[in-house]
Write a protein that holds these residues in place. Structure first.
Motif, PDB file in Angstrom:
ATOM      1  N   ARG A  42       3.776   6.315  -2.976  1.00  0.00           N
ATOM      2  CA  ARG A  42       4.804   5.598  -2.200  1.00  0.00           C
ATOM      3  C   ARG A  42       4.179   4.476  -1.402  1.00  0.00           C
ATOM      4  O   ARG A  42       4.719   3.379  -1.308  1.00  0.00           O
ATOM      5  CB  ARG A  42       5.538   6.550  -1.265  1.00  0.00           C
ATOM      6  CG  ARG A  42       6.560   7.388  -1.961  1.00  0.00           C
ATOM      7  CD  ARG A  42       7.411   8.130  -0.999  1.00  0.00           C
ATOM      8  NE  ARG A  42       8.219   7.176  -0.232  1.00  0.00           N
ATOM      9  CZ  ARG A  42       9.087   7.522   0.682  1.00  0.00           C
ATOM     10  NH1 ARG A  42       9.268   8.789   0.956  1.00  0.00           N
ATOM     11  NH2 ARG A  42       9.793   6.634   1.324  1.00  0.00           N
ATOM     12  N   LEU A  43       3.011   4.746  -0.800  1.00  0.00           N
ATOM     13  CA  LEU A  43       2.323   3.722  -0.022  1.00  0.00           C
ATOM     14  C   LEU A  43       1.893   2.558  -0.912  1.00  0.00           C
ATOM     15  O   LEU A  43       2.064   1.390  -0.549  1.00  0.00           O
ATOM     16  CB  LEU A  43       1.115   4.328   0.687  1.00  0.00           C
ATOM     17  CG  LEU A  43       0.315   3.388   1.565  1.00  0.00           C
ATOM     18  CD1 LEU A  43       1.157   2.944   2.756  1.00  0.00           C
ATOM     19  CD2 LEU A  43      -0.953   4.055   2.037  1.00  0.00           C
ATOM     20  N   LEU A  44       1.371   2.864  -2.089  1.00  0.00           N
ATOM     21  CA  LEU A  44       0.992   1.802  -3.029  1.00  0.00           C
ATOM     22  C   LEU A  44       2.209   0.979  -3.452  1.00  0.00           C
ATOM     23  O   LEU A  44       2.135  -0.246  -3.526  1.00  0.00           O
ATOM     24  CB  LEU A  44       0.328   2.396  -4.268  1.00  0.00           C
ATOM     25  CG  LEU A  44      -1.113   2.840  -4.138  1.00  0.00           C
ATOM     26  CD1 LEU A  44      -1.562   3.554  -5.402  1.00  0.00           C
ATOM     27  CD2 LEU A  44      -2.009   1.666  -3.841  1.00  0.00           C
ATOM     28  N   ALA A  45       3.315   1.656  -3.718  1.00  0.00           N
ATOM     29  CA  ALA A  45       4.528   0.951  -4.138  1.00  0.00           C
ATOM     30  C   ALA A  45       5.066   0.069  -3.011  1.00  0.00           C
ATOM     31  O   ALA A  45       5.553  -1.034  -3.260  1.00  0.00           O
ATOM     32  CB  ALA A  45       5.592   1.948  -4.580  1.00  0.00           C
ATOM     33  N   GLU A  46       4.980   0.535  -1.780  1.00  0.00           N
ATOM     34  CA  GLU A  46       5.451  -0.268  -0.659  1.00  0.00           C
ATOM     35  C   GLU A  46       4.519  -1.437  -0.383  1.00  0.00           C
ATOM     36  O   GLU A  46       4.968  -2.529  -0.056  1.00  0.00           O
ATOM     37  CB  GLU A  46       5.595   0.601   0.592  1.00  0.00           C
ATOM     38  CG  GLU A  46       6.772   1.545   0.529  1.00  0.00           C
ATOM     39  CD  GLU A  46       6.819   2.490   1.715  1.00  0.00           C
ATOM     40  OE1 GLU A  46       5.895   2.465   2.557  1.00  0.00           O
ATOM     41  OE2 GLU A  46       7.784   3.262   1.794  1.00  0.00           O
ATOM     42  N   LEU A  47       3.201  -1.220  -0.515  1.00  0.00           N
ATOM     43  CA  LEU A  47       2.245  -2.289  -0.234  1.00  0.00           C
ATOM     44  C   LEU A  47       2.254  -3.368  -1.313  1.00  0.00           C
ATOM     45  O   LEU A  47       2.230  -4.554  -1.015  1.00  0.00           O
ATOM     46  CB  LEU A  47       0.831  -1.719  -0.092  1.00  0.00           C
ATOM     47  CG  LEU A  47       0.547  -0.928   1.167  1.00  0.00           C
ATOM     48  CD1 LEU A  47      -0.869  -0.374   1.126  1.00  0.00           C
ATOM     49  CD2 LEU A  47       0.731  -1.777   2.407  1.00  0.00           C
ATOM     50  N   LEU A  48       2.260  -2.935  -2.573  1.00  0.00           N
ATOM     51  CA  LEU A  48       2.242  -3.919  -3.656  1.00  0.00           C
ATOM     52  C   LEU A  48       3.616  -4.535  -3.862  1.00  0.00           C
ATOM     53  O   LEU A  48       3.731  -5.724  -4.146  1.00  0.00           O
ATOM     54  CB  LEU A  48       1.735  -3.283  -4.945  1.00  0.00           C
ATOM     55  CG  LEU A  48       0.284  -2.832  -4.939  1.00  0.00           C
ATOM     56  CD1 LEU A  48      -0.077  -2.187  -6.254  1.00  0.00           C
ATOM     57  CD2 LEU A  48      -0.647  -3.981  -4.632  1.00  0.00           C
ATOM     58  N   GLY A  49       4.655  -3.702  -3.742  1.00  0.00           N
ATOM     59  CA  GLY A  49       6.025  -4.192  -3.831  1.00  0.00           C
ATOM     60  C   GLY A  49       6.267  -5.087  -5.027  1.00  0.00           C
ATOM     61  O   GLY A  49       5.643  -4.940  -6.071  1.00  0.00           O
ATOM     62  N   PRO A  50       7.214  -6.027  -4.893  1.00  0.00           N
ATOM     63  CA  PRO A  50       7.442  -6.965  -5.993  1.00  0.00           C
ATOM     64  C   PRO A  50       6.291  -7.973  -6.051  1.00  0.00           C
ATOM     65  O   PRO A  50       6.270  -8.940  -5.323  1.00  0.00           O
ATOM     66  CB  PRO A  50       8.764  -7.633  -5.641  1.00  0.00           C
ATOM     67  CG  PRO A  50       9.105  -7.206  -4.283  1.00  0.00           C
ATOM     68  CD  PRO A  50       8.167  -6.151  -3.831  1.00  0.00           C
TER      69      PRO A  50
END
Length: 156
Positions: A26-34
């Protein structure tokens, strides 16, 4: 008595491992995002882009699960067997907890029903599954670590 202690420790380690893996993804998805990097896989909401993102997020989860669970399941003494099954049971209980939490989180946010099936299954930010490939990567890491621990265990 020592075997039961190792199994209980492996169970709780699997529980903590799955929680740490889901939080990391989740943290990776939020940090990298679009990110522009993911447009290599396809358009904004294409299935290939979502799959590519999921694979990018699942690789660190696999590495985390492999290292963590190898340290957990490997026997410290000769003649002991790895505690892979207890670690997997702990992950299963943690998965159920995350699934129930995801069901309640999805029920409170009605815009999730408008997402595509691919996004609902593979995205690390969308409940209730929080990324199916993350779950598979964590499980594959534990199974791989168990087979490595069995192969390289001290012989007595």
């Amino acid at each position: 008595m020592m075997l039961h202690t190792r199994r209980i420790g492996a169970f709780f380690s699997g529980l903590a491992l799955y929680c740490a893996a889901m939080l990391m993804s989740r943290l990776l998805a939020e940090l990298l995002g679009p990110n522009d990097l993911f447009y290599v896989f396809g358009g904004r909401d294409s299935a290939s882009r979502i799959m590519g993102e999921s694979l990018v997020y699942a690789l660190p989860v696999f590495v985390l699960a492999l290292g963590w669970s190898y340290l957990t399941v490997r026997p410290q003494r000769r003649g002991r067997r790895p505690t892979t099954a207890a670690c997997i049971w702990g992950m299963g209980v943690a998965w159920l907890g995350w699934l129930f939490y995801g069901v309640f989180a999805a029920a409170q946010m009605p815009h999730y029903s408008s997402l595509s099936l691919t996004a609902m299954l593979l995205s690390s930010l969308v409940p209730p599954l929080w990324g199916l490939l993350n779950m598979v990567a964590a499980l594959a890491g534990v199974v791989t670590a168990g087979s490595l621990a069995r192969r390289f265990r001290p012989q007595g």
